[in-house]
Write an enzyme that holds these catalytic residues in place. Structure first.
Site, PDB file in Angstrom:
ATOM      1  N   TYR A  32      -1.990   0.218  10.653  1.00  0.00           N
ATOM      2  CA  TYR A  32      -1.992  -0.255   9.263  1.00  0.00           C
ATOM      3  C   TYR A  32      -0.684   0.125   8.568  1.00  0.00           C
ATOM      4  O   TYR A  32      -0.099  -0.674   7.840  1.00  0.00           O
ATOM      5  CB  TYR A  32      -3.185   0.357   8.536  1.00  0.00           C
ATOM      6  CG  TYR A  32      -3.330  -0.091   7.095  1.00  0.00           C
ATOM      7  CD1 TYR A  32      -3.476  -1.437   6.770  1.00  0.00           C
ATOM      8  CD2 TYR A  32      -3.353   0.852   6.064  1.00  0.00           C
ATOM      9  CE1 TYR A  32      -3.629  -1.836   5.447  1.00  0.00           C
ATOM     10  CE2 TYR A  32      -3.507   0.456   4.742  1.00  0.00           C
ATOM     11  CZ  TYR A  32      -3.638  -0.883   4.441  1.00  0.00           C
ATOM     12  OH  TYR A  32      -3.783  -1.280   3.131  1.00  0.00           O
TER      13      TYR A  32
ATOM     14  N   SER B 175       0.863  -1.175   0.000  1.00  0.00           N
ATOM     15  CA  SER B 175       0.000   0.000   0.000  1.00  0.00           C
ATOM     16  C   SER B 175       0.899   1.223   0.000  1.00  0.00           C
ATOM     17  O   SER B 175       2.063   1.155   0.428  1.00  0.00           O
ATOM     18  CB  SER B 175      -0.888   0.007   1.246  1.00  0.00           C
ATOM     19  OG  SER B 175      -1.516   1.264   1.428  1.00  0.00           O
TER      20      SER B 175
END
Length: 258
Positions: free
Chosen positions: A156, A143
């Protein structure tokens, strides 16, 4: 440049997290590109339905229910193969958006286990099979969170940084073996489940993530990117590809229409 057809020794592609979103879209596109896709996820009904869909379209797919964080199950899964050509480490996800001061350690642990340990488990179990193919490819779907932090995202971000470092280090360690290591780092992608899962089913909060953004990325956009990298000639390694929608300049700079 035209895509390269997979060699006979490397036509099997394992896709984790294939029950929805990027994983499902990637499975469809790899199957259309000539790979026999092995769909893995915890939701058996979802991947079996997808396998049926892909088969009905004239391609090859098989479903295998698997929790990537269960190492014993992963090792058993790996025994089904003598060699594979492609491993798409896509299983992952985000939980919560709390600051460090109040973040739930259980959420942090779950994110690390899925995004990092799950990737480690599959990579370790299948690396010998990828080497045996003579032309293997490992894709880690990380990501943009793995390349820059933002408020409310530390758990995250930490997990995706872990996935990024795993890919980068593995590439150094196996150079000289016939296996490529590719990292795809998507930015804002609107799927049916990512934000909804992150915010524990709160639809209003999930929708606000994309509010005013005319065209966030779709799962198909990312799948197209993954398939392009996998189907490059064997000597071409796309080390890292960051893909964002035009409206997103960084993790914290997004154009939103009023």
């Amino acid at each position: 440049m035209p895509t390269a057809a997979p060699s006979a020794a490397s036509r099997i592609a394992v896709v984790t997290g294939a029950s929805s979103g990027i994983g499902a879209a990637t499975a469809r596109q790899l199957a259309a590109a000539g790979y026999r896709v092995v769909l893995t996820a915890r939701r058996k009904d979802r991947i079996e339905a997808l396998a049926e869909e892909i088969t009905a379209a004239g391609h090859s797919a098989v479903a295998y229910a698997l929790d990537v964080t269960d190492r014993a199950a992963v090792d058993e899964f790996a025994t089904a193969f003598q060699s594979i050509g492609v491993l798409i480490n896509n299983a992952g996800g985000a939980l919560g958006a709390d600051p460090v001061a109040t973040g739930d350690p259980a959420d942090w642990r779950t994110m690390y286990e899925t995004n990092v340990i799950g990737t480690l488990n599959l990579t370790q179990a299948l690396l010998p099979k990828l080497v045996a193919s003579g032309d293997g490819t490992i894709v880690v779907v990380s990501s943009t969170a793995g390349h820059g932090t933002y408020e409310g995202g530390a758990g995250y971000v930490a997990a995706k940084h872990g996935a990024h470092v795993l890919a980068e280090t593995l590439r150094l360690e196996i150079v000289g073996r016939p296996v490529r290591v590719i990292e795809i780092a998507p930015g804002m992608v609107k799927t049916d489940e990512f934000a909804l899962t992150r915010f524990a089913g709160d639809k209003d909060r999930a929708e606000k993530v994309y509010e005013g953004v005319a065209d966030p990325l779709t799962a198909d956009d990312v799948a197209d990117t993954i398939t392009w990298t996998v189907t490059r000639p064997s000597h071409v390694n796309i080390d890292l590809l960051v893909v964002r929608p035009r409206a997103q300049a960084s993790n914290t700079k997004v154009h939103r229409e009023s």
